[in-house]
Design a protein around this motif. Structure first.
Motif, PDB file in Angstrom:
ATOM      1  N   GLU A   1      -2.244   7.227  -8.051  1.00  0.00           N
ATOM      2  CA  GLU A   1      -2.504   5.847  -8.466  1.00  0.00           C
ATOM      3  C   GLU A   1      -2.683   5.708  -9.972  1.00  0.00           C
ATOM      4  OE1 GLU A   1      -2.516   3.147  -6.689  1.00  0.00           O
ATOM      5  OE2 GLU A   1      -2.372   3.959  -4.663  1.00  0.00           O
TER       6      GLU A   1
ATOM      7  N   GLU B   1       0.848  -1.186   0.000  1.00  0.00           N
ATOM      8  CA  GLU B   1       0.000   0.000   0.000  1.00  0.00           C
ATOM      9  C   GLU B   1       0.885   1.237   0.000  1.00  0.00           C
ATOM     10  OE1 GLU B   1      -3.541   2.075   2.697  1.00  0.00           O
ATOM     11  OE2 GLU B   1      -2.838   0.037   3.138  1.00  0.00           O
TER      12      GLU B   1
ATOM     13  N   ARG C   1       3.765   4.322  -7.554  1.00  0.00           N
ATOM     14  CA  ARG C   1       3.456   2.970  -7.109  1.00  0.00           C
ATOM     15  C   ARG C   1       4.353   1.962  -7.820  1.00  0.00           C
ATOM     16  NH1 ARG C   1      -0.136   0.109  -4.285  1.00  0.00           N
ATOM     17  NH2 ARG C   1      -0.412  -2.076  -4.889  1.00  0.00           N
TER      18      ARG C   1
ATOM     19  N   ASP D   1       3.266  -7.556   4.743  1.00  0.00           N
ATOM     20  CA  ASP D   1       2.461  -6.427   4.281  1.00  0.00           C
ATOM     21  C   ASP D   1       3.309  -5.167   4.437  1.00  0.00           C
ATOM     22  OD1 ASP D   1       0.278  -7.991   3.720  1.00  0.00           O
ATOM     23  OD2 ASP D   1      -0.634  -7.710   5.704  1.00  0.00           O
TER      24      ASP D   1
ATOM     25  N   ARG E   1       3.608  -1.013   3.907  1.00  0.00           N
ATOM     26  CA  ARG E   1       2.865   0.236   3.727  1.00  0.00           C
ATOM     27  C   ARG E   1       3.824   1.409   3.729  1.00  0.00           C
ATOM     28  NH1 ARG E   1      -1.874   2.998   4.178  1.00  0.00           N
ATOM     29  NH2 ARG E   1      -1.783   5.023   5.228  1.00  0.00           N
TER      30      ARG E   1
END
Length: 562
Positions: free
Chosen positions: A400, A394, A418, A440, A442
């Motif tokens: 985006e 993320e 990204r 994960d 972020r």
């Protein structure tokens, strides 16, 4: 009167009376003619009245605005643009002056420099500019034109009889060429402000004039065989009207937004955004011209709310008005704060690189609006994946999705920020043996700044390394550079602006791509170190000694999160 009848006598008397009355009336008219005005035609009286009102208007004026009083009178008076002024002199104040494009944000001195450069060039002994060289200024946002060439104040136009029909030439059906700004600037300088806003049709015509150094006119009413047309009009239609000038264009747009054909014909110069210290000097100078005192700390406070030199001058004038209303000749902090509140000014605070670094945090460098460099903080958090083998990525604050114009087509693609984060995970997996699928990840950009472009790659890598290992990078570190999946560091744009932001932010060490390295960076007040791969970047960022055991070129990681 003997021998005359009564009838003849009466006739004679009447004639005498008429003669006496005539003499009396003539004498009376002669007496009063010196004091009576001769009646003028109505339109003549109207013209006199309008002229009298015009003279009365010209005889009255308000005080000169502070913006004009604070305007530099010579090139050396322009604050905060030493390199830009030097480049402008090199381009125009020599034996071979060139066309110039000046880029920069509003209120940084572009227009002042353009207005003053011709006067300075005239003083150079080898300059082709002389005392008759004119400076012609045109605002591209206000240039009107007609596709039929009826009216074109920039390039010139032809007054055809069918449209104009005025004057002796028009009555004879003779077209009349009228010079535009390019011809009025012949052997001088044409300053085209906001050249990026010029209509594409006008831009293409201007490029032709720059190439030919003359303007050609066309008219269906012109014939080379028409002997009634004056010789000078024949000469203009056959040989063109001279337009040999040097163009100085100013714009707030980015270079890639201007036509390549224009850029290829000009020298491109960049005026930097004014620093707080430069804005402080402008504010102090404006206060002095108004006859008010101001402490340097007060001027620096005012500068922190300004985005340009014009803002500083306007705020000083309003603050001086507040002081005047209270009978003071000193501008105080309170006056400045009142101005910022009433004008709804937002204080801009230059991001400072923290004294104490944190694990999982790095400082990247970017170029913001108006070509201004900015330091941005990047955070990273790494946790075990919620689903085994299905780690998620993320990127908060990243663009985006973006659209591109390519050969008349509009294309969409994933945001490059990204993609850069995905490249970092791939590089870690390939070069460091770290399984991104097990975690994960972020990333976050505090402050709401949108992150776009690939240049944050190595800053993302350092933040990720700190989050994985629990170690903080070296103090006062800033980074910029694209990273590939293979772990290579690729060059990026805007390095000079980014280095300015790093220096203002207090950076001690700045890592940049090796391909962007220039010898001039060695003299900067911080250590600028070129890097070429992820391994070298992480060694320098975390001060990992080169003698540390390395297996197959991979830096050992000390995991604190499992």
């Amino acid at each position: 009167m003997e021998g005359m009848g009564m009838e003849d006598i009466w006739v004679w008397l009447v004639m005498q009376v008429v003669l006496v009355l005539s003499i009396y009336l003539v004498a009376k008219r002669a007496k009063t003619s010196g004091t009576q005005e001769v009646k003028k035609p109505k339109h003549g009286r109207e013209e006199c009245r309008e002229m009298r009102e015009l003279k009365q208007m010209r005889a009255r004026s308000l005080s000169m605005p502070l913006s004009e009083r604070a305007r530099p009178a010579q090139m050396d008076d322009i604050i905060g643009q030493r390199d830009g002024i030097r480049a402008l002199r090199a381009a125009l104040c020599g034996p071979n002056p060139q066309h110039v494009l000046i880029y920069g944000p509003p209120g940084c001195g572009k227009t002042c420099a353009a207005r003053l450069v011709l006067d300075e060039a005239k003083r150079c002994p080898d300059s082709p500019f002389d005392g008759d060289s004119r400076f012609v200024e045109v605002d591209a946002t206000c240039v009107r034109f007609d596709e039929r060439s009826i009216a074109d104040p920039l390039l010139g136009s032809v007054h055809d009889p069918i449209y104009q029909g005025a004057g002796a030439l028009g009555a004879q059906g003779i077209p009349q060429p009228k010079p535009g700004a390019v011809s009025r600037a012949h052997c001088g300088v044409l300053f085209l402000d906001e050249i990026g806003e010029l209509h594409p049709v006008q831009m293409n015509k201007l490029l032709k004039v720059l190439e030919d150094r003359k303007v050609f006119f066309e008219s269906a009413y012109y014939s080379g065989d028409n002997t009634s047309i004056p010789r000078y009009i024949h000469d203009i239609f056959q040989n063109g009207m001279p337009a040999d000038f040097r163009l100085v264009g100013a714009t707030t747009r980015r270079p890639e937004e201007l036509p390549p054909a224009l850029r290829s014909r000009c020298v491109e110069l960049y005026f930097k955004p004014l620093s707080d210290h430069s804005l402080c000097r402008i504010a102090l100078g404006a206060a002095t011209r108004l006859g008010y005192g101001m402490e340097p700390d007060t001027a620096m406070l005012l500068a922190s709310y300004c985005a340009s030199g014009r803002d500083a001058v306007n705020m000083v004038q309003l603050a001086a008005g507040a002081a005047y209303g209270e009978g003071r000749r000193q501008i105080t902090d309170g006056d400045v704060r009142w101005v910022t509140q009433i004008s709804n000014c937002q204080r801009h605070i230059q991001p400072k690189i923290p004294e104490t670094p944190k694990a999982g945090v790095s400082v990247g460098l970017a170029v913001g609006n108006g070509g201004v460099g900015v330091a941005i903080e990047i955070e990273c958090l790494v946790e075990p994946a919620r689903s085994k083998g299905a780690g998620a990525l993320e990127v908060g604050g990243a663009v985006e999705y973006e659209e591109l114009e390519l050969q008349g087509r509009r294309l969409g693609r994933k945001g490059t920020a990204r993609t850069s984060a995905e490249n970092v995970l791939g590089a870690f997996q390939k070069n460091l043996g770290w399984d991104a699928n097990a975690y994960d990840v972020r990333f976050n950009i505090p402050g709401g700044l949108p992150m776009d472009g690939p240049s944050a790659g190595i800053a993302l890598a350092v933040a990720l390394m700190g989050a994985i290992s629990g170690k903080a990078p070296i103090p006062k570190l800033a980074l910029t550079g694209e990273i590939t999946v293979q772990g290579e560091v690729r060059p990026v744009g805007g390095v000079a602006e980014k280095l300015d932001a790093a220096i203002q932010g207090g950076a001690h060490t700045v890592l940049i791509p090796k391909a962007n390295w220039e010898e001039a960076y060695a003299s900067l007040p911080c250590d600028v170190i070129p890097v070429e791969d992820i391994a070298q970047t992480l060694r320098l960022a975390f001060d990992i000694p080169y003698e540390l055991t390395v297996t197959e070129g991979v830096i050992p990681l000390l995991y604190t999160t499992a």
